[in-house]
Motif scaffolding. Structure first.
Motif, PDB file in Angstrom:
ATOM      1  N   GLU A  93       0.829  -1.200   0.000  1.00  0.00           N
ATOM      2  CA  GLU A  93       0.000   0.000   0.000  1.00  0.00           C
ATOM      3  C   GLU A  93       0.864   1.251   0.000  1.00  0.00           C
ATOM      4  O   GLU A  93       0.637   2.194  -0.762  1.00  0.00           O
ATOM      5  CB  GLU A  93      -0.889  -0.034   1.245  1.00  0.00           C
ATOM      6  CG  GLU A  93      -2.080   0.890   1.178  1.00  0.00           C
ATOM      7  CD  GLU A  93      -2.875   0.812   2.471  1.00  0.00           C
ATOM      8  OE1 GLU A  93      -3.665  -0.125   2.610  1.00  0.00           O
ATOM      9  OE2 GLU A  93      -2.662   1.681   3.342  1.00  0.00           O
ATOM     10  N   LYS A  94       1.906   1.229   0.847  1.00  0.00           N
ATOM     11  CA  LYS A  94       2.815   2.378   0.915  1.00  0.00           C
ATOM     12  C   LYS A  94       3.473   2.608  -0.428  1.00  0.00           C
ATOM     13  O   LYS A  94       3.622   3.748  -0.882  1.00  0.00           O
ATOM     14  CB  LYS A  94       3.894   2.116   1.976  1.00  0.00           C
ATOM     15  CG  LYS A  94       3.436   2.457   3.379  1.00  0.00           C
ATOM     16  CD  LYS A  94       4.640   2.869   4.222  1.00  0.00           C
ATOM     17  CE  LYS A  94       4.208   3.235   5.632  1.00  0.00           C
ATOM     18  NZ  LYS A  94       4.795   2.345   6.639  1.00  0.00           N
ATOM     19  N   LEU A  95       3.868   1.486  -1.041  1.00  0.00           N
ATOM     20  CA  LEU A  95       4.548   1.589  -2.332  1.00  0.00           C
ATOM     21  C   LEU A  95       3.654   2.300  -3.345  1.00  0.00           C
ATOM     22  O   LEU A  95       4.060   3.248  -4.020  1.00  0.00           O
ATOM     23  CB  LEU A  95       4.886   0.189  -2.834  1.00  0.00           C
ATOM     24  CG  LEU A  95       5.604   0.124  -4.184  1.00  0.00           C
ATOM     25  CD1 LEU A  95       7.057   0.535  -4.012  1.00  0.00           C
ATOM     26  CD2 LEU A  95       5.509  -1.276  -4.766  1.00  0.00           C
ATOM     27  N   LEU A  96       2.395   1.867  -3.433  1.00  0.00           N
ATOM     28  CA  LEU A  96       1.481   2.463  -4.403  1.00  0.00           C
ATOM     29  C   LEU A  96       1.240   3.936  -4.099  1.00  0.00           C
ATOM     30  O   LEU A  96       1.160   4.766  -4.995  1.00  0.00           O
ATOM     31  CB  LEU A  96       0.140   1.714  -4.416  1.00  0.00           C
ATOM     32  CG  LEU A  96       0.135   0.305  -4.985  1.00  0.00           C
ATOM     33  CD1 LEU A  96      -1.292  -0.159  -5.229  1.00  0.00           C
ATOM     34  CD2 LEU A  96       0.924   0.218  -6.269  1.00  0.00           C
ATOM     35  N   MET A  97       1.122   4.247  -2.797  1.00  0.00           N
ATOM     36  CA  MET A  97       0.820   5.641  -2.447  1.00  0.00           C
ATOM     37  C   MET A  97       2.027   6.536  -2.613  1.00  0.00           C
ATOM     38  O   MET A  97       1.892   7.711  -2.964  1.00  0.00           O
ATOM     39  CB  MET A  97       0.345   5.702  -0.998  1.00  0.00           C
ATOM     40  CG  MET A  97      -1.043   5.119  -0.835  1.00  0.00           C
ATOM     41  SD  MET A  97      -1.730   5.728   0.700  1.00  0.00           S
ATOM     42  CE  MET A  97      -2.704   4.395   1.233  1.00  0.00           C
TER      43      MET A  97
ATOM     44  N   ILE B 106       4.036   8.178 -12.791  1.00  0.00           N
ATOM     45  CA  ILE B 106       4.573   6.836 -13.023  1.00  0.00           C
ATOM     46  C   ILE B 106       3.492   5.785 -12.823  1.00  0.00           C
ATOM     47  O   ILE B 106       3.349   4.845 -13.608  1.00  0.00           O
ATOM     48  CB  ILE B 106       5.772   6.583 -12.079  1.00  0.00           C
ATOM     49  CG1 ILE B 106       6.922   7.489 -12.504  1.00  0.00           C
ATOM     50  CG2 ILE B 106       6.172   5.116 -12.103  1.00  0.00           C
ATOM     51  CD1 ILE B 106       8.193   7.247 -11.763  1.00  0.00           C
ATOM     52  N   MET B 107       2.683   5.984 -11.758  1.00  0.00           N
ATOM     53  CA  MET B 107       1.607   5.025 -11.515  1.00  0.00           C
ATOM     54  C   MET B 107       0.639   4.983 -12.695  1.00  0.00           C
ATOM     55  O   MET B 107       0.228   3.914 -13.149  1.00  0.00           O
ATOM     56  CB  MET B 107       0.838   5.387 -10.238  1.00  0.00           C
ATOM     57  CG  MET B 107       1.548   5.053  -8.940  1.00  0.00           C
ATOM     58  SD  MET B 107       2.292   3.420  -8.903  1.00  0.00           S
ATOM     59  CE  MET B 107       0.847   2.390  -8.991  1.00  0.00           C
TER      60      MET B 107
ATOM     61  N   PHE C  95      -0.342   1.797 -14.914  1.00  0.00           N
ATOM     62  CA  PHE C  95      -1.710   1.310 -15.144  1.00  0.00           C
ATOM     63  C   PHE C  95      -2.012   1.243 -16.638  1.00  0.00           C
ATOM     64  O   PHE C  95      -2.614   0.279 -17.117  1.00  0.00           O
ATOM     65  CB  PHE C  95      -2.736   2.224 -14.452  1.00  0.00           C
ATOM     66  CG  PHE C  95      -2.734   2.071 -12.959  1.00  0.00           C
ATOM     67  CD1 PHE C  95      -2.766   0.818 -12.371  1.00  0.00           C
ATOM     68  CD2 PHE C  95      -2.696   3.182 -12.130  1.00  0.00           C
ATOM     69  CE1 PHE C  95      -2.757   0.680 -11.002  1.00  0.00           C
ATOM     70  CE2 PHE C  95      -2.688   3.050 -10.745  1.00  0.00           C
ATOM     71  CZ  PHE C  95      -2.717   1.799 -10.179  1.00  0.00           C
ATOM     72  N   ALA C  96      -1.586   2.284 -17.371  1.00  0.00           N
ATOM     73  CA  ALA C  96      -1.847   2.302 -18.811  1.00  0.00           C
ATOM     74  C   ALA C  96      -1.150   1.128 -19.478  1.00  0.00           C
ATOM     75  O   ALA C  96      -1.715   0.445 -20.344  1.00  0.00           O
ATOM     76  CB  ALA C  96      -1.367   3.626 -19.414  1.00  0.00           C
ATOM     77  N   LEU C  97       0.080   0.860 -19.042  1.00  0.00           N
ATOM     78  CA  LEU C  97       0.844  -0.237 -19.630  1.00  0.00           C
ATOM     79  C   LEU C  97       0.162  -1.588 -19.358  1.00  0.00           C
ATOM     80  O   LEU C  97       0.000  -2.416 -20.251  1.00  0.00           O
ATOM     81  CB  LEU C  97       2.259  -0.241 -19.057  1.00  0.00           C
ATOM     82  CG  LEU C  97       3.234  -1.192 -19.741  1.00  0.00           C
ATOM     83  CD1 LEU C  97       3.588  -0.668 -21.122  1.00  0.00           C
ATOM     84  CD2 LEU C  97       4.486  -1.384 -18.898  1.00  0.00           C
TER      85      LEU C  97
ATOM     86  N   ILE D 120      -9.443   1.254 -24.330  1.00  0.00           N
ATOM     87  CA  ILE D 120      -9.409   0.926 -22.909  1.00  0.00           C
ATOM     88  C   ILE D 120      -8.244   1.631 -22.226  1.00  0.00           C
ATOM     89  O   ILE D 120      -8.364   2.118 -21.097  1.00  0.00           O
ATOM     90  CB  ILE D 120      -9.335  -0.609 -22.735  1.00  0.00           C
ATOM     91  CG1 ILE D 120     -10.673  -1.217 -23.165  1.00  0.00           C
ATOM     92  CG2 ILE D 120      -9.022  -0.975 -21.300  1.00  0.00           C
ATOM     93  CD1 ILE D 120     -10.712  -2.723 -23.145  1.00  0.00           C
ATOM     94  N   VAL D 121      -7.112   1.738 -22.928  1.00  0.00           N
ATOM     95  CA  VAL D 121      -5.956   2.429 -22.342  1.00  0.00           C
ATOM     96  C   VAL D 121      -6.308   3.893 -22.083  1.00  0.00           C
ATOM     97  O   VAL D 121      -6.060   4.430 -21.002  1.00  0.00           O
ATOM     98  CB  VAL D 121      -4.727   2.315 -23.265  1.00  0.00           C
ATOM     99  CG1 VAL D 121      -3.609   3.225 -22.762  1.00  0.00           C
ATOM    100  CG2 VAL D 121      -4.249   0.875 -23.326  1.00  0.00           C
ATOM    101  N   ILE D 122      -6.947   4.536 -23.072  1.00  0.00           N
ATOM    102  CA  ILE D 122      -7.318   5.945 -22.895  1.00  0.00           C
ATOM    103  C   ILE D 122      -8.305   6.088 -21.748  1.00  0.00           C
ATOM    104  O   ILE D 122      -8.163   6.962 -20.881  1.00  0.00           O
ATOM    105  CB  ILE D 122      -7.907   6.518 -24.209  1.00  0.00           C
ATOM    106  CG1 ILE D 122      -6.789   6.599 -25.259  1.00  0.00           C
ATOM    107  CG2 ILE D 122      -8.535   7.886 -23.972  1.00  0.00           C
ATOM    108  CD1 ILE D 122      -7.255   7.007 -26.636  1.00  0.00           C
ATOM    109  N   GLY D 123      -9.286   5.188 -21.711  1.00  0.00           N
ATOM    110  CA  GLY D 123     -10.264   5.208 -20.626  1.00  0.00           C
ATOM    111  C   GLY D 123      -9.582   5.105 -19.275  1.00  0.00           C
ATOM    112  O   GLY D 123      -9.925   5.819 -18.324  1.00  0.00           O
ATOM    113  N   THR D 124      -8.590   4.220 -19.192  1.00  0.00           N
ATOM    114  CA  THR D 124      -7.865   4.036 -17.941  1.00  0.00           C
ATOM    115  C   THR D 124      -7.153   5.327 -17.529  1.00  0.00           C
ATOM    116  O   THR D 124      -7.273   5.790 -16.386  1.00  0.00           O
ATOM    117  CB  THR D 124      -6.820   2.908 -18.113  1.00  0.00           C
ATOM    118  OG1 THR D 124      -7.485   1.735 -18.561  1.00  0.00           O
ATOM    119  CG2 THR D 124      -6.114   2.628 -16.808  1.00  0.00           C
ATOM    120  N   ILE D 125      -6.443   5.922 -18.482  1.00  0.00           N
ATOM    121  CA  ILE D 125      -5.685   7.135 -18.163  1.00  0.00           C
ATOM    122  C   ILE D 125      -6.628   8.249 -17.708  1.00  0.00           C
ATOM    123  O   ILE D 125      -6.410   8.889 -16.673  1.00  0.00           O
ATOM    124  CB  ILE D 125      -4.864   7.588 -19.393  1.00  0.00           C
ATOM    125  CG1 ILE D 125      -3.782   6.540 -19.682  1.00  0.00           C
ATOM    126  CG2 ILE D 125      -4.243   8.959 -19.155  1.00  0.00           C
ATOM    127  CD1 ILE D 125      -3.008   6.781 -20.955  1.00  0.00           C
TER     128      ILE D 125
END
Ligand SMILES: Nc1ncnc2c1ncn2[C@@H]1O[C@H](COP(=O)(O)OP(=O)(O)OP(=O)(O)O)[C@@H](O)[C@H]1O
Ligand SMILES: [Mg+2]
Lengths: 296, 349
Positions: free
Chosen positions: A52-56, A62-63, A67-69, A80-85
């Motif tokens: 959790e700490k890592l993600l936050m 970068i996150m 997620f896009a990747l 879907i990639v655009i939607g995610t971003i």
């Protein structure tokens, strides 16, 4: 006719004693064993805290890139990639970044835990009709019993925090992956299985060359459902101390903050849609070869 | 010659049900498939089967649906365990093999082609063909090389990287055939391998199989319910009914001398002129019509030859010598459909 008017129920005092007996027995049990059980789950807790700490702590651009990747690797679809971003940008813009990261963390860990437990259990179940007959009703209970009911013993044993939250999520999200793994393997074409046997496959070769690959579409449908159900538990899990998007939703309910509730609710929906689309597209790509047509 | 027997099946019984072992005695005492089903709720799969299968030949097993063909062939590689009996392959007792021995036996000695192809849908053609080799642990390079050879041999060059779903039925079964051949097993089990294909493709596949056999000399055990197919490819034919062997022999023997009405009913619609050769209808003696026919010429070809030569009889030759004489009348008598014993059409379930 007394019998028909008054249900022949257990006496009031007897009933109270029974309930008390159960309660005391369980609190004794949890007093005696609570620490040992907590100790058992400690590594899991450390891992969750770290993750959790890592993600936050990671910089948000970068996150979003990660997620896009991941979305691209899973779905291979620009849409879907655009939607995610866009979704993650909006989430950050409306100040829900940290809660979202916490939710993503617990969902990911819960999903991996469910896959790690559920697929082997499903495989075992597919091998034995007896085990199937024994496990199926347990899965039914896990899926239908109101979550609040199993929160009680979990909290009594482990208190409030990430691990009890994770366990609550997993109790609810585990059944579909077990069921669909079992079903998928049982539905594998018998002639193909016979072929594997006729060519001298060992048990392992049969499992890894034939049964799991042919059951994969079903197993994947199970993974997808498990993720969805885990997300559905986010709010309930936040009642017992799991950080994330559920916390502001709870606050919104008790204080009648409409906008706050709506925004965080929509963030959960956005996560659900992203997870769903990516995992479904990935599942579809896995079985591309099933399509006919002469692609010479 | 005893050494020429590849597979020997002795007193084989298979009775499906919880208490098969005890039922064998009932069957020996004369219980039939129907009575066993009615009285004891057990299904008679195989009833005292005895077959000696010669090496390097095509042995056909035929019978109507439910006669036990699939059950029998699955005993040879022990996909099904017998209730009692003996199965020897190259003098080795298949039923005595341990799990490991059985696995090695299946990997090296016997391979199988399936009715519905049973290919791995998630693997390409070349990986499917190499499947048996992969199970054996052959390394990737050799596996691909050998698979490629068999892909070429069955005429699928260029389709190596296609998935089964992208191929027609006939092509899929060629993959199935190549997969079975790739392990270099000496014995090939084929359970209605061509039954799912339409007639023209089925004939193609039969030709491919006969072509391959001319070169490979495998021991092939081929199941079919199609008598034309059996007669076309079989060196020997076994006819099963209700799990019991009714008749075994060469195609000619079966056509000329059917054992009972069940077999007679089976052969009534076939093209006899294509099965029988001149030696099967000849008489002793010789004549001087001037026409000579080799003994294995089928009647379908012999009769037009006689008409063309404008003769009504001919000498039958083998190895340059006259071994008998045939007349047009003998030939026509040979292809006439035999009457059944009761003189009526007999039908079977
Ligand atoms: N596992 C089983 N349990 C009970 N009965 C069975 C089982 N397998 C086969 N049988 C029975 O054994 C008999 C022979 O079946 P089998 O499949 O060998 O027939 P077949 O000659 O291959 O027929 P088909 O041409 O339809 O494939 C049938 O009566 C069938 O119902
Ligand atoms: Mg069959």
């Amino acid at each position: 006719m007394e019998l028909f008017d008054d249900f022949p129920s257990m006496g009031r005092t007897d009933l109270r004693d029974l309930k008390k007996g159960i309660d005391f027995a369980f609190s004794d049990f949890s007093r005696d064993n609570g620490e040992a059980i907590e100790g058992f789950f400690d590594p899991l807790m450390y891992f969750m805290v770290w993750f959790e700490k890592l993600l936050m702590a990671a910089p948000w651009p970068i996150m979003i890139l990660i997620f896009a990747l991941l979305a691209w690797l899973g779905a291979r679809s620009i849409g879907i990639v655009i939607g995610t971003i866009v979704s993650f940008l909006a989430i950050g813009y409306f100040g829900m970044w940290e809660d979202t990261m916490a939710t993503v963390a617990i969902i990911s860990v819960a999903t991996f835990l469910c896959i790690g437990l559920g697929i082997p259990l499903g495989i075992l179940m597919s091998r034995s009709n007896r085990l199937q007959a024994g496990v199926t009703p347990v899965l039914d209970i896990m899926q239908t019993i109101p979550s609040f009911v199993y929160l009680i013993p979990v909290v009594m044993l482990l208190g409030i925090g990430k691990v009890p939250g994770l366990i609550a999520v997993c109790i609810y999200a585990l059944p579909p992956i077990v069921r669909l793994t079992n079903l998928g393997i049982r539905l594998v074409d018998k002639e193909v299985l016979e072929a594997a046997e006729a060519f001298g496959s060992s048990y392992r070769q049969k499992l890894f060359d034939v049964q799991i690959p042919l059951a994969l579409p079903n197993i994947f449908a199970g993974v997808n459902q498990t993720i969805m159900m885990a997300l559905a538990m986010v709010v309930i899990a936040s009642m017992i101390g799991v950080k994330g998007l559920g916390v502001p939703v709870l606050r919104a309910v008790s204080n009648q903050y409409l906008a706050l509730g709506l925004m965080n609710g929509l963030a959960i929906v956005a996560l659900a849609v992203i997870f769903d689309r990516v995992s479904q597209q990935y599942g579809k790509r896995l079985q591309k070869h099933r399509e006919g047509g002469h692609g010479v | 010659m005893v050494s020429d027997i590849k597979v020997s099946i002795k007193n084989l019984y298979k009775i499906f049900g919880s208490n098969g072992k005890d039922m064998v005695q009932k069957v020996e005492e004369g219980a039939t498939k129907a009575s066993l089903q009615a009285e004891y709720k057990h299904v008679l799969g195989l009833n005292n089967v005895n077959i000696d299968i010669p090496a390097r030949r095509i042995q056909v097993i035929m019978g109507l649906s439910g006669s036990g063909k699939s059950t029998l062939i699955r005993h040879l590689n022990r996909l099904i365990e017998p209730t009692s009996g003996e199965i020897m392959v190259d003098g080795e007792d298949v039923l005595a093999m341990s799990d490991v021995e059985l696995r090695n036996f299946r990997r090296n000695k016997m391979s199988m082609v399936f009715q519905k192809f049973a290919l791995l849908p998630h693997r390409t053609v070349i990986d499917n063909v190499g499947y048996g080799l992969k199970i054996k642990g052959t390394d990737k390079a050799e596996m691909n090389e050998r698979s490629q050879k068999w892909i070429d041999r069955v005429g699928l060059s260029g389709f190596e990287n296609n998935y089964p779903a992208q191929l027609s039925g006939g092509m899929q079964q060629r993959v199935g055939l190549a997969r079975a051949l790739a392990t270099d097993a000496e014995i090939l089990l084929m359970d209605e391998a061509f039954s799912a294909l339409d007639p023209l493709i089925r004939n193609d596949m039969q030709d491919i199989l006969l072509d391959l056999q001319e070169e490979l000399h495998k021991t092939i055990i081929f199941i079919t319910h199609d008598l034309d197919e059996a007669l076309n490819i079989g060196d020997n034919i076994v006819i099963l009914r209700d799990g019991a062997v009714i008749q075994q022999g060469s195609p000619q023997e079966i056509v000329l001398d059917p054992a009972d009405d069940y077999v007679r009913d089976f052969i009534k619609d076939i093209n006899r002129a294509r099965v029988l050769d001149v030696s099967s209808v000849m008489k002793t003696g010789s004549n001087d019509s001037g026409l000579e026919l080799a003994s294995d010429v089928i009647l379908e070809l012999a009769m037009p030859a006689m008409i063309k030569a404008d003769v009504t009889s001919a000498n039958v030759m083998r190895d340059g010598e006259v071994i008998g004489v045939v007349t047009l009348a003998d030939m026509i008598g040979g292809i006439a459909r035999p009457e059944s014993h009761e003189g009526e059409q007999v039908t079977y379930r």
